[in-house]
Enzyme design. Structure first.
Site, short mmCIF file in Angstrom:
data_model
loop_
_atom_site.label_atom_id
_atom_site.label_comp_id
_atom_site.label_asym_id
_atom_site.label_seq_id
_atom_site.Cartn_x
_atom_site.Cartn_y
_atom_site.Cartn_z
N GLU A 76 0.92 -1.06 0.19
CA GLU A 76 0.08 0.12 -0.10
C GLU A 76 0.86 1.26 -0.01
O GLU A 76 0.51 2.22 -0.61
CB GLU A 76 -0.91 0.06 1.27
CG GLU A 76 -1.96 -1.10 1.29
CD GLU A 76 -1.30 -2.18 2.07
OE1 GLU A 76 -0.20 -2.70 1.88
OE2 GLU A 76 -2.08 -2.86 2.74
N CYS A 116 0.35 1.66 7.24
CA CYS A 116 -0.49 1.92 6.09
C CYS A 116 -1.48 3.10 6.26
O CYS A 116 -1.99 3.75 5.49
CB CYS A 116 -0.62 0.91 5.18
SG CYS A 116 1.06 -0.01 4.57
N1 THU Z 1 1.97 -6.57 4.12
C1 THU Z 1 1.76 -5.79 3.34
O1 THU Z 1 2.14 -5.39 2.10
N2 THU Z 1 0.43 -5.13 3.25
C2 THU Z 1 -0.44 -5.29 4.12
O2 THU Z 1 -1.60 -4.94 4.32
C3 THU Z 1 0.11 -6.35 5.58
C4 THU Z 1 1.39 -6.84 5.31
C5 THU Z 1 3.30 -7.31 4.00
C6 THU Z 1 4.49 -6.84 4.77
C7 THU Z 1 5.41 -8.19 4.70
O3 THU Z 1 6.20 -7.76 3.51
C8 THU Z 1 4.45 -9.11 4.60
O4 THU Z 1 3.15 -8.44 4.06
C9 THU Z 1 4.04 -10.07 5.69
O5 THU Z 1 3.66 -9.17 6.67
#
Ligand code: THU
Length: 165
Positions: A76, A116
């Protein structure tokens, strides 16, 4: 005497992208595609985000992980930063998020992390417009009309009492 304050929270739920309007459907499918390009060797949790700008353009982001774990970034914030850097005058109006596991299956709807949510709220303050949040799961899509509702009692520019440029 304590006073209870109730903050209402309403969101919509759909079962399939086909039930959405064409713009939302396109945004979800773009986020799902983006998830497959994530760099997530440590968690195996692939996340894609797609931002719809006011002009109709779509900007994507994925999570990009790092051996120094906190140096990684979520999909995000990657997408919103990309939109801000490349289209600073084009306002984000919607953000779709989709996740996949290493075996390629779509996971359940993934809600943005607290960090985020803070960044989404900032973008809403910056533009003065709501950002629709579309959470895409395998069999469930959740739509929140205003990203800031995911962060009640948020810290924002009003707390700083500064006038941002
Ligand atoms: N992650 C995201 O990119 N967006 C989210 O809304 C939740 C978590 C990613 C961070 C990390 O690379 C992986 O997902 C596990 O937490």
């Amino acid at each position: 005497m304590a006073k209870a304050i109730n903050i209402p929270f309403i969101y919509e739920e759909y079962n399939r992208p086909e039930d959405l309007n064409p713009d939302d459907r396109e945004l979800i499918l773009t986020a799902r595609d983006a998830a497959l390009k994530a760099y997530a060797p440590y968690s195996g949790f692939l996340v894609g985000a797609a931002v719809r700008l006011n002009s109709g353009k779509i900007v994507v982001g994925t999570n990009v992980e790092n051996a120094a774990f906190p140096s990684g970034i979520c999909a995000e914030r990657n997408a919103l930063s990309n939109a801000s850097a490349n289209h600073p005058d084009d306002i984000p109006v919607a953000l779709a998020i989709a996740a996949a596991t290493a075996d390629g299956m779509d996971a359940g709807p993934v809600s943005p992390c607290g960090n985020c949510r803070q960044v989404i709220a900032e973008e809403e303050y910056r533009s003065g417009k709501n950002i629709r949040i579309l959470l895409s799961g395998k069999d469930k899509i959740q739509i929140i009309e205003k990203g800031g509702e995911l962060l009640p009692l948020q810290f924002n520019r009003n707390n700083l009492k500064l006038n941002p440029r």
